[in-house]
Design a protein around this motif. Sequence first.
Motif, PDB file in Angstrom:
ATOM      1  N   ALA B  47       0.859  -1.182   0.000  1.00 29.65           N
ATOM      2  CA  ALA B  47       0.000   0.000   0.000  1.00 29.65           C
ATOM      3  C   ALA B  47       0.896   1.233   0.000  1.00 29.65           C
ATOM      4  CB  ALA B  47      -0.909  -0.023   1.226  1.00 29.65           C
ATOM      5  N   ARG B  48       0.288   2.363  -0.225  1.00 27.06           N
ATOM      6  CA  ARG B  48       1.043   3.607  -0.239  1.00 27.06           C
ATOM      7  C   ARG B  48       0.554   4.537   0.863  1.00 27.06           C
ATOM      8  NH1 ARG B  48       4.397   4.712  -4.507  1.00 27.06           N
ATOM      9  NH2 ARG B  48       4.239   3.077  -6.082  1.00 27.06           N
ATOM     10  N   LYS B  49       1.500   5.211   1.489  1.00 26.43           N
ATOM     11  CA  LYS B  49       1.128   6.257   2.444  1.00 26.43           C
ATOM     12  C   LYS B  49       0.638   7.487   1.696  1.00 26.43           C
ATOM     13  CE  LYS B  49       5.100   5.033   5.212  1.00 26.43           C
ATOM     14  NZ  LYS B  49       6.317   5.584   5.808  1.00 26.43           N
ATOM     15  N   ASP B  50       0.103   8.425   2.458  1.00 27.60           N
ATOM     16  CA  ASP B  50      -0.324   9.676   1.867  1.00 27.60           C
ATOM     17  C   ASP B  50       0.824  10.383   1.159  1.00 27.60           C
ATOM     18  OD1 ASP B  50      -2.931   9.536   2.435  1.00 27.60           O
ATOM     19  OD2 ASP B  50      -3.015  11.307   3.702  1.00 27.60           O
ATOM     20  N   SER B  51       2.029  10.184   1.666  1.00 37.87           N
ATOM     21  CA  SER B  51       3.185  10.837   1.065  1.00 37.87           C
ATOM     22  C   SER B  51       3.561  10.204  -0.268  1.00 37.87           C
ATOM     23  CB  SER B  51       4.375  10.740   2.013  1.00 37.87           C
ATOM     24  OG  SER B  51       4.732   9.377   2.178  1.00 37.87           O
ATOM     25  N   GLY B  52       2.926   9.059  -0.584  1.00 32.31           N
ATOM     26  CA  GLY B  52       3.232   8.407  -1.846  1.00 32.31           C
ATOM     27  C   GLY B  52       4.249   7.283  -1.667  1.00 32.31           C
ATOM     28  N   GLU B  53       4.859   7.265  -0.487  1.00 31.45           N
ATOM     29  CA  GLU B  53       5.863   6.256  -0.182  1.00 31.45           C
ATOM     30  C   GLU B  53       5.213   4.882  -0.038  1.00 31.45           C
ATOM     31  OE1 GLU B  53       9.237   6.131   3.266  1.00 31.45           O
ATOM     32  OE2 GLU B  53       7.793   7.787   3.329  1.00 31.45           O
TER      33      GLU B  53
ATOM     34  N   GLY C  46      -7.467   9.095 -11.614  1.00 37.08           N
ATOM     35  CA  GLY C  46      -6.968   8.762 -10.275  1.00 37.08           C
ATOM     36  C   GLY C  46      -7.616   9.600  -9.195  1.00 37.08           C
ATOM     37  N   ALA C  47      -7.598   9.075  -7.977  1.00 41.39           N
ATOM     38  CA  ALA C  47      -8.084   9.847  -6.842  1.00 41.39           C
ATOM     39  C   ALA C  47      -7.059  10.931  -6.533  1.00 41.39           C
ATOM     40  CB  ALA C  47      -8.287   8.931  -5.643  1.00 41.39           C
ATOM     41  N   ARG C  48      -7.465  11.846  -5.688  1.00 40.29           N
ATOM     42  CA  ARG C  48      -6.562  12.930  -5.317  1.00 40.29           C
ATOM     43  C   ARG C  48      -6.258  12.878  -3.834  1.00 40.29           C
ATOM     44  NH1 ARG C  48      -5.507  16.933  -8.972  1.00 40.29           N
ATOM     45  NH2 ARG C  48      -6.739  16.644 -10.862  1.00 40.29           N
ATOM     46  N   LYS C  49      -5.017  13.152  -3.496  1.00 43.23           N
ATOM     47  CA  LYS C  49      -4.652  13.308  -2.090  1.00 43.23           C
ATOM     48  C   LYS C  49      -5.164  14.644  -1.567  1.00 43.23           C
ATOM     49  CE  LYS C  49      -0.206  11.288  -3.097  1.00 43.23           C
ATOM     50  NZ  LYS C  49       1.224  11.526  -3.028  1.00 43.23           N
ATOM     51  N   LEU C  54      -2.499  14.037  -7.761  1.00 45.34           N
ATOM     52  CA  LEU C  54      -3.160  12.819  -8.238  1.00 45.34           C
ATOM     53  C   LEU C  54      -2.425  11.578  -7.752  1.00 45.34           C
ATOM     54  CD1 LEU C  54      -4.116  13.517 -11.957  1.00 45.34           C
ATOM     55  CD2 LEU C  54      -5.660  13.022 -10.058  1.00 45.34           C
ATOM     56  N   ILE C  55      -3.165  10.563  -7.348  1.00 44.02           N
ATOM     57  CA  ILE C  55      -2.587   9.252  -7.069  1.00 44.02           C
ATOM     58  C   ILE C  55      -2.673   8.458  -8.367  1.00 44.02           C
ATOM     59  CG2 ILE C  55      -2.828   7.134  -5.708  1.00 44.02           C
ATOM     60  CD1 ILE C  55      -4.406   8.917  -3.660  1.00 44.02           C
ATOM     61  N   PRO C  56      -1.528   8.143  -8.981  1.00 46.06           N
ATOM     62  CA  PRO C  56      -1.604   7.505 -10.298  1.00 46.06           C
ATOM     63  C   PRO C  56      -2.286   6.136 -10.221  1.00 46.06           C
ATOM     64  CG  PRO C  56       0.656   7.459  -9.468  1.00 46.06           C
ATOM     65  CD  PRO C  56      -0.142   8.265  -8.492  1.00 46.06           C
ATOM     66  N   MET C  57      -2.992   5.765 -11.284  1.00 41.26           N
ATOM     67  CA  MET C  57      -3.695   4.487 -11.338  1.00 41.26           C
ATOM     68  C   MET C  57      -2.671   3.355 -11.497  1.00 41.26           C
ATOM     69  SD  MET C  57      -6.960   5.281 -11.153  1.00 41.26           S
ATOM     70  CE  MET C  57      -7.963   3.985 -11.882  1.00 41.26           C
ATOM     71  N   SER C  58      -2.980   2.209 -10.934  1.00 39.24           N
ATOM     72  CA  SER C  58      -2.087   1.051 -11.015  1.00 39.24           C
ATOM     73  C   SER C  58      -2.446   0.113 -12.154  1.00 39.24           C
ATOM     74  CB  SER C  58      -2.113   0.285  -9.697  1.00 39.24           C
ATOM     75  OG  SER C  58      -1.676   1.110  -8.636  1.00 39.24           O
ATOM     76  N   VAL C  59      -3.521   0.394 -12.841  1.00 37.29           N
ATOM     77  CA  VAL C  59      -3.878  -0.409 -14.018  1.00 37.29           C
ATOM     78  C   VAL C  59      -4.040   0.519 -15.209  1.00 37.29           C
ATOM     79  CG1 VAL C  59      -4.997  -2.275 -12.740  1.00 37.29           C
ATOM     80  CG2 VAL C  59      -6.319  -0.266 -13.383  1.00 37.29           C
ATOM     81  N   LYS C  60      -3.931  -0.060 -16.408  1.00 41.62           N
ATOM     82  CA  LYS C  60      -4.050   0.783 -17.613  1.00 41.62           C
ATOM     83  C   LYS C  60      -4.886   0.044 -18.654  1.00 41.62           C
ATOM     84  CE  LYS C  60       0.259  -0.952 -19.509  1.00 41.62           C
ATOM     85  NZ  LYS C  60       0.256  -2.089 -18.566  1.00 41.62           N
TER      86      LYS C  60
END
Lengths: 103, 103, 103, 103, 103, 103, 103
Positions: B47-53, C46-49, C54-60
């Motif tokens: 999973a990813r944290k809010d920071s993207g990490e 993608g969703a937004r923090k 943007l949180i990039p999508m993991s599928v394409k």
Amino acid sequence: MSFKPLHDRVLVRRIESEDKTKGGLIIPDSAKEKPQEGEIISVGEGARKDSGELIPMSVKPGDRVLFGKWSGTEIKLEGEELLIMKESDILGILTGNKAAKAA
Amino acid sequence: MSFKPLHDRVLVRRIESEDKTKGGLIIPDSAKEKPQEGEIISVGEGARKDSGELIPMSVKPGDRVLFGKWSGTEIKLEGEELLIMKESDILGILTGNKAAKAA
Amino acid sequence: MSFKPLHDRVLVRRIESEDKTKGGLIIPDSAKEKPQEGEIISVGEGARKDSGELIPMSVKPGDRVLFGKWSGTEIKLEGEELLIMKESDILGILTGNKAAKAA
Amino acid sequence: MSFKPLHDRVLVRRIESEDKTKGGLIIPDSAKEKPQEGEIISVGEGARKDSGELIPMSVKPGDRVLFGKWSGTEIKLEGEELLIMKESDILGILTGNKAAKAA
Amino acid sequence: MSFKPLHDRVLVRRIESEDKTKGGLIIPDSAKEKPQEGEIISVGEGARKDSGELIPMSVKPGDRVLFGKWSGTEIKLEGEELLIMKESDILGILTGNKAAKAA
Amino acid sequence: MSFKPLHDRVLVRRIESEDKTKGGLIIPDSAKEKPQEGEIISVGEGARKDSGELIPMSVKPGDRVLFGKWSGTEIKLEGEELLIMKESDILGILTGNKAAKAA
Amino acid sequence: MSFKPLHDRVLVRRIESEDKTKGGLIIPDSAKEKPQEGEIISVGEGARKDSGELIPMSVKPGDRVLFGKWSGTEIKLEGEELLIMKESDILGILTGNKAAKAA
């Protein structure tokens, strides 16, 4: 074989408490909704904060603890019935004479 | 064909445990609510944290694990029944002799 | 006409998997609670923090995926039945030979 | 009279889709659980982050959208039945020929 | 006597809308699940952020609003039935001619 | 004996409102789902933010308030039935003539 | 033997309140849904904030408290029935004469 609980889980061995009242009367087994005693066998390394830092566990192997009757998941390791539960399911730690006797 | 779990999911192959007590008695299959053993086949990148990490996974392919009986979603890959579950459904990791024998 | 999913949603076309066991036996359609295969048709941005990033999508588009049998909402686009679901409903991505054949 | 949705809500007018299959067959009205098409009439100014900053809306008046059959609250404005729903209930935006025709 | 709603609550007086269709037909009272119109009588000072800062209210006394049929708690002030609800239960604000007429 | 509510709780004494309509008709006691009036007897020191800072209470002893009929826990202090509830269960504060009369 | 509650839990001994009205009438035991009185026996060290800082407990051993009738888990320590509950289940603290008499 040993078992390492993940995250903030603990592995617990139930202890049959001496079911006696103060006055020495034996309490029947059918008193079913009471919490129970157990001994911590092993603990996970703890949950992690958002910062990645570990939250240290508040119990350690050997601790004598109380937990709710319905807490945890029963597992069988080498034929022995044990319980895995989250640290948050542990109500508290028993200390002093009786605990020492039992350990 | 292979399968890459998304995020913090893991792909697990169930392992039929040797259903024996310490004393060697065989336990019938009808003991249905026990957690189960499995081997991790593949894991997501976390999973990813809010920071993207990324939050690194705590299990890796080859790990022998226990999980709740009702955890995960059954899928069929090339005719084989496997389980996909979240890492948080994994109760802990089995280590030592027996696990080695099974691997 | 095309369809752009909002946020972290994906548009999926179901793929009827070849219902055969390893040994080649055909599995009847009544095995109803299994997850299913599909091909990603289009994805949201993608969703937004909280930061707005943007949180990039993991599928394409083109990815061959598995998802739970009850995931998603069925929609009809130009007479074709498709599924809209959240990326979090996607269990993982199929890669390698079989997926290639299907694409 | 006009209506300004509050926060991240949108006002939607349902569009009866042409219920035909690719091959031109008409689909009866009793197919009740499908999502539906609509046109955005007006939108709120968006939800606010903790910082007080507005989160801009992802749809705008005139957009042709799909939403779940059970999404939204029906209201009547000047005798016309409309829907108020949250932007998060919008599954995605239809673009291209058919949408243009309908607009 | 007056009433000051706490936090992000509002005090609303229901307005019986003219139940007519566009063509002038009267709609019977039994159409029970529709949202309803009301006039804002008084508003709280707003909820507070973690920082202690007030989140300003998006409606003000005199606003003509729509809300869900089942929103709010009915109270009686000096014999008059009014509604207390959270601002988040307000769907939107009516503006323009008809609202003016009603005010 | 006195009672200090913990955190953001308040101690409330119910006030039987004069159950009359504007026109003076008496309303029977069986109108059961209405919110109720009460007087604040004592208040907790308030909830705490993550920073440890106290969130000040919005009501004070002597305030005449309205709350939902089913809010709070009934307790008996020196034979008198009182209510303990959270500040968030208080709908608002009555001010002006009638409240003054009652105080 | 003693017992140390974990985190923000407290150990409570129920106190049978004198079930009398102001006028001295005895209240029968069947009034079952009332909150109850107890004395705090021991307290945990408190919950922790994300920062790792302890949130100090608001009650201490010896405090006379009220709690909801259904709060807490019953445990038996050396034959005595006690209650373990979270601090958040404590409604408030009794002070003054009567509490002093009871201590």
